[in-house]
Design a protein around this motif. Structure first.
Motif, PDB file in Angstrom:
ATOM      1  N   THR A  31      14.460   3.794   6.586  1.00  0.00           N
ATOM      2  CA  THR A  31      14.233   3.149   5.301  1.00  0.00           C
ATOM      3  C   THR A  31      13.382   1.907   5.482  1.00  0.00           C
ATOM      4  O   THR A  31      13.602   1.129   6.411  1.00  0.00           O
ATOM      5  CB  THR A  31      15.566   2.756   4.634  1.00  0.00           C
ATOM      6  OG1 THR A  31      16.404   3.908   4.524  1.00  0.00           O
ATOM      7  CG2 THR A  31      15.325   2.167   3.256  1.00  0.00           C
ATOM      8  N   PHE A  32      12.407   1.725   4.566  1.00  0.00           N
ATOM      9  CA  PHE A  32      11.571   0.525   4.560  1.00  0.00           C
ATOM     10  C   PHE A  32      11.597  -0.096   3.170  1.00  0.00           C
ATOM     11  O   PHE A  32      11.580   0.604   2.162  1.00  0.00           O
ATOM     12  CB  PHE A  32      10.125   0.859   4.934  1.00  0.00           C
ATOM     13  CG  PHE A  32       9.882   0.981   6.402  1.00  0.00           C
ATOM     14  CD1 PHE A  32       9.555  -0.131   7.168  1.00  0.00           C
ATOM     15  CD2 PHE A  32       9.992   2.213   7.040  1.00  0.00           C
ATOM     16  CE1 PHE A  32       9.336  -0.020   8.527  1.00  0.00           C
ATOM     17  CE2 PHE A  32       9.769   2.333   8.393  1.00  0.00           C
ATOM     18  CZ  PHE A  32       9.436   1.212   9.143  1.00  0.00           C
ATOM     19  N   GLU A  33      11.622  -1.419   3.146  1.00  0.00           N
ATOM     20  CA  GLU A  33      11.454  -2.150   1.896  1.00  0.00           C
ATOM     21  C   GLU A  33       9.980  -2.502   1.741  1.00  0.00           C
ATOM     22  O   GLU A  33       9.366  -3.033   2.667  1.00  0.00           O
ATOM     23  CB  GLU A  33      12.307  -3.411   1.913  1.00  0.00           C
ATOM     24  CG  GLU A  33      12.282  -4.175   0.607  1.00  0.00           C
ATOM     25  CD  GLU A  33      13.214  -5.370   0.638  1.00  0.00           C
ATOM     26  OE1 GLU A  33      12.784  -6.465   0.236  1.00  0.00           O
ATOM     27  OE2 GLU A  33      14.370  -5.191   1.088  1.00  0.00           O
ATOM     28  N   VAL A  34       9.419  -2.202   0.578  1.00  0.00           N
ATOM     29  CA  VAL A  34       7.985  -2.382   0.337  1.00  0.00           C
ATOM     30  C   VAL A  34       7.784  -3.475  -0.689  1.00  0.00           C
ATOM     31  O   VAL A  34       8.492  -3.526  -1.710  1.00  0.00           O
ATOM     32  CB  VAL A  34       7.343  -1.066  -0.171  1.00  0.00           C
ATOM     33  CG1 VAL A  34       5.846  -1.235  -0.327  1.00  0.00           C
ATOM     34  CG2 VAL A  34       7.659   0.078   0.763  1.00  0.00           C
ATOM     35  N   GLU A  35       6.809  -4.354  -0.448  1.00  0.00           N
ATOM     36  CA  GLU A  35       6.456  -5.355  -1.440  1.00  0.00           C
ATOM     37  C   GLU A  35       5.944  -4.663  -2.696  1.00  0.00           C
ATOM     38  O   GLU A  35       5.151  -3.727  -2.617  1.00  0.00           O
ATOM     39  CB  GLU A  35       5.389  -6.296  -0.887  1.00  0.00           C
ATOM     40  CG  GLU A  35       5.840  -7.146   0.286  1.00  0.00           C
ATOM     41  CD  GLU A  35       6.862  -8.194  -0.131  1.00  0.00           C
ATOM     42  OE1 GLU A  35       6.860  -8.581  -1.321  1.00  0.00           O
ATOM     43  OE2 GLU A  35       7.663  -8.605   0.719  1.00  0.00           O
ATOM     44  N   ALA A  36       6.396  -5.125  -3.860  1.00  0.00           N
ATOM     45  CA  ALA A  36       6.019  -4.484  -5.120  1.00  0.00           C
ATOM     46  C   ALA A  36       4.503  -4.449  -5.300  1.00  0.00           C
ATOM     47  O   ALA A  36       3.942  -3.462  -5.779  1.00  0.00           O
ATOM     48  CB  ALA A  36       6.675  -5.206  -6.285  1.00  0.00           C
ATOM     49  N   ALA A  37       3.822  -5.513  -4.903  1.00  0.00           N
ATOM     50  CA  ALA A  37       2.372  -5.582  -5.072  1.00  0.00           C
ATOM     51  C   ALA A  37       1.636  -4.583  -4.189  1.00  0.00           C
ATOM     52  O   ALA A  37       0.481  -4.235  -4.471  1.00  0.00           O
ATOM     53  CB  ALA A  37       1.883  -6.997  -4.784  1.00  0.00           C
ATOM     54  N   SER A  38       2.271  -4.126  -3.134  1.00  0.00           N
ATOM     55  CA  SER A  38       1.632  -3.202  -2.184  1.00  0.00           C
ATOM     56  C   SER A  38       2.154  -1.781  -2.308  1.00  0.00           C
ATOM     57  O   SER A  38       1.805  -0.929  -1.477  1.00  0.00           O
ATOM     58  CB  SER A  38       1.860  -3.703  -0.750  1.00  0.00           C
ATOM     59  OG  SER A  38       1.402  -5.035  -0.586  1.00  0.00           O
ATOM     60  N   LEU A  39       2.954  -1.510  -3.325  1.00  0.00           N
ATOM     61  CA  LEU A  39       3.622  -0.209  -3.426  1.00  0.00           C
ATOM     62  C   LEU A  39       2.633   0.949  -3.453  1.00  0.00           C
ATOM     63  O   LEU A  39       2.752   1.904  -2.674  1.00  0.00           O
ATOM     64  CB  LEU A  39       4.502  -0.180  -4.677  1.00  0.00           C
ATOM     65  CG  LEU A  39       5.231   1.135  -4.963  1.00  0.00           C
ATOM     66  CD1 LEU A  39       6.186   1.479  -3.830  1.00  0.00           C
ATOM     67  CD2 LEU A  39       5.978   1.056  -6.295  1.00  0.00           C
ATOM     68  N   ARG A  40       1.646   0.900  -4.334  1.00  0.00           N
ATOM     69  CA  ARG A  40       0.692   2.001  -4.453  1.00  0.00           C
ATOM     70  C   ARG A  40      -0.142   2.162  -3.182  1.00  0.00           C
ATOM     71  O   ARG A  40      -0.408   3.284  -2.745  1.00  0.00           O
ATOM     72  CB  ARG A  40      -0.216   1.785  -5.665  1.00  0.00           C
ATOM     73  CG  ARG A  40       0.449   2.105  -6.989  1.00  0.00           C
ATOM     74  CD  ARG A  40      -0.525   1.895  -8.146  1.00  0.00           C
ATOM     75  NE  ARG A  40      -1.741   2.670  -7.959  1.00  0.00           N
ATOM     76  CZ  ARG A  40      -1.882   3.942  -8.305  1.00  0.00           C
ATOM     77  NH1 ARG A  40      -0.866   4.597  -8.859  1.00  0.00           N
ATOM     78  NH2 ARG A  40      -3.021   4.578  -8.121  1.00  0.00           N
ATOM     79  N   GLU A  41      -0.554   1.071  -2.597  1.00  0.00           N
ATOM     80  CA  GLU A  41      -1.353   1.138  -1.365  1.00  0.00           C
ATOM     81  C   GLU A  41      -0.576   1.819  -0.249  1.00  0.00           C
ATOM     82  O   GLU A  41      -1.105   2.708   0.441  1.00  0.00           O
ATOM     83  CB  GLU A  41      -1.755  -0.271  -0.937  1.00  0.00           C
ATOM     84  CG  GLU A  41      -2.493  -0.331   0.391  1.00  0.00           C
ATOM     85  CD  GLU A  41      -2.691  -1.734   0.910  1.00  0.00           C
ATOM     86  OE1 GLU A  41      -3.100  -1.881   2.082  1.00  0.00           O
ATOM     87  OE2 GLU A  41      -2.411  -2.691   0.158  1.00  0.00           O
ATOM     88  N   VAL A  42       0.673   1.423  -0.078  1.00  0.00           N
ATOM     89  CA  VAL A  42       1.497   2.004   0.985  1.00  0.00           C
ATOM     90  C   VAL A  42       1.762   3.478   0.703  1.00  0.00           C
ATOM     91  O   VAL A  42       1.672   4.333   1.601  1.00  0.00           O
ATOM     92  CB  VAL A  42       2.813   1.213   1.130  1.00  0.00           C
ATOM     93  CG1 VAL A  42       3.770   1.926   2.083  1.00  0.00           C
ATOM     94  CG2 VAL A  42       2.541  -0.202   1.611  1.00  0.00           C
ATOM     95  N   CYS A  43       2.080   3.816  -0.550  1.00  0.00           N
ATOM     96  CA  CYS A  43       2.375   5.203  -0.890  1.00  0.00           C
ATOM     97  C   CYS A  43       1.164   6.098  -0.694  1.00  0.00           C
ATOM     98  O   CYS A  43       1.290   7.235  -0.197  1.00  0.00           O
ATOM     99  CB  CYS A  43       2.876   5.289  -2.329  1.00  0.00           C
ATOM    100  SG  CYS A  43       4.549   4.636  -2.566  1.00  0.00           S
ATOM    101  N   CYS A  44      -0.003   5.628  -1.071  1.00  0.00           N
ATOM    102  CA  CYS A  44      -1.227   6.418  -0.879  1.00  0.00           C
ATOM    103  C   CYS A  44      -1.471   6.689   0.600  1.00  0.00           C
ATOM    104  O   CYS A  44      -1.826   7.811   0.990  1.00  0.00           O
ATOM    105  CB  CYS A  44      -2.421   5.701  -1.491  1.00  0.00           C
ATOM    106  SG  CYS A  44      -2.525   5.804  -3.287  1.00  0.00           S
ATOM    107  N   ALA A  45      -1.271   5.674   1.426  1.00  0.00           N
ATOM    108  CA  ALA A  45      -1.488   5.851   2.857  1.00  0.00           C
ATOM    109  C   ALA A  45      -0.468   6.819   3.452  1.00  0.00           C
ATOM    110  O   ALA A  45      -0.821   7.673   4.286  1.00  0.00           O
ATOM    111  CB  ALA A  45      -1.409   4.495   3.562  1.00  0.00           C
ATOM    112  N   LEU A  46       0.780   6.712   3.027  1.00  0.00           N
ATOM    113  CA  LEU A  46       1.807   7.614   3.552  1.00  0.00           C
ATOM    114  C   LEU A  46       1.553   9.061   3.141  1.00  0.00           C
ATOM    115  O   LEU A  46       1.878   9.991   3.882  1.00  0.00           O
ATOM    116  CB  LEU A  46       3.189   7.176   3.061  1.00  0.00           C
ATOM    117  CG  LEU A  46       3.720   5.865   3.641  1.00  0.00           C
ATOM    118  CD1 LEU A  46       5.022   5.475   2.960  1.00  0.00           C
ATOM    119  CD2 LEU A  46       3.938   5.977   5.144  1.00  0.00           C
TER     120      LEU A  46
END
Length: 244
Positions: A31-46
């Protein structure tokens, strides 16, 4: 946790060092906690980067952390005040055919750490699972970016989280209630929502239509289930040789 998941965790931490934080797990799940501002960026990369390829969003749910870790739940004895949200809900007033919900004193008590959305991801390519958690920055108006454009399955999941928790998703194509009635007031999975609800609906034969009225159920204290000692699990008896 397996070596494969540990390697996955290290690669994600290295790739998003300033955007994600690993969350300890007691059940061996990553499990990882993601910064709200970076949510879309992280999800796209994953989803897109071949090292991970999380092509599927299996589930998305909201969480309300109001009073998290402060409940009076006990297992071997009943409490004097019980375990009930029905005692401290938002009072409802009726006037001129409208329904007003007065603000609760506990609303937003935990600030930016009250509401969160949890995302369960699956990589079919690598046969791996991952959980993400993103907190809303404002408890009074919880808001996160929508991931519908990344995973189409998020559509109804985000509507459900909006309906039940009041979490709004920026960029969702059709964010409206999914499970509750059109005239429903409030969000029933919030911790400060009364167990009995705010209103009740019935058909009025004299008026010839459905009417909304204050709930008639009296608030009550619910006593938690007591887990009693069971001598079948005593160590001395459990390991004793069986006869007969």
């Amino acid at each position: 946790m397996s070596q494969t998941l540990e390697q996955l965790a290290e690669s994600i931490s290295a790739r998003f060092a300033d955007k994600v934080t690993r969350v300890p797990s007691r059940c061996g799940e990553l499990t990882f906690e993601v910064e709200a501002a970076s949510l879309r960026e992280v999800c796209c990369a994953l989803r897109d980067e071949p090292e991970w390829k999380f092509e599927q969003l299996i589930d998305l749910t909201g969480v309300d952390y109001l009073s998290y870790g402060q409940v009076e739940w006990t297992t071997e004895s009943a409490t004097s005040s019980g375990f009930s949200r029905g005692r401290t809900g938002k009072p409802v007033t009726f006037h001129a055919g409208a329904i007003d919900v007065e603000p609760s004193a506990t609303e937003g008590a935990t600030g930016a750490r009250r509401f969160a959305a949890v995302y369960h991801l699956l990589s079919v390519t690598h046969n791996r699972r991952l959980r993400l958690r993103a907190y809303c920055a404002d408890a009074d108006a919880p808001l996160l970016d929508s991931v519908v454009e990344i995973w189409k399955s998020a559509d109804w999941f985000e509507r459900e989280a909006f309906d039940l928790y009041g979490i709004m998703f920026r960029g969702h194509p059709d964010l409206r209630r999914l499970l509750t009635d059109y005239g429903f007031v409030g969000h029933p999975f919030r911790k400060d929502f009364p167990l009995t609800g705010n209103v009740e609906v019935r058909y009025d034969p004299e008026k010839g239509r459905v009417v909304y009225e204050p709930v008639s159920i009296e608030p009550r204290t619910l006593v938690p289930r007591v887990i009693r000692e069971d001598n079948r699990y005593e160590a001395a008896l459990k390991d004793a040789p069986k006869h007969g």
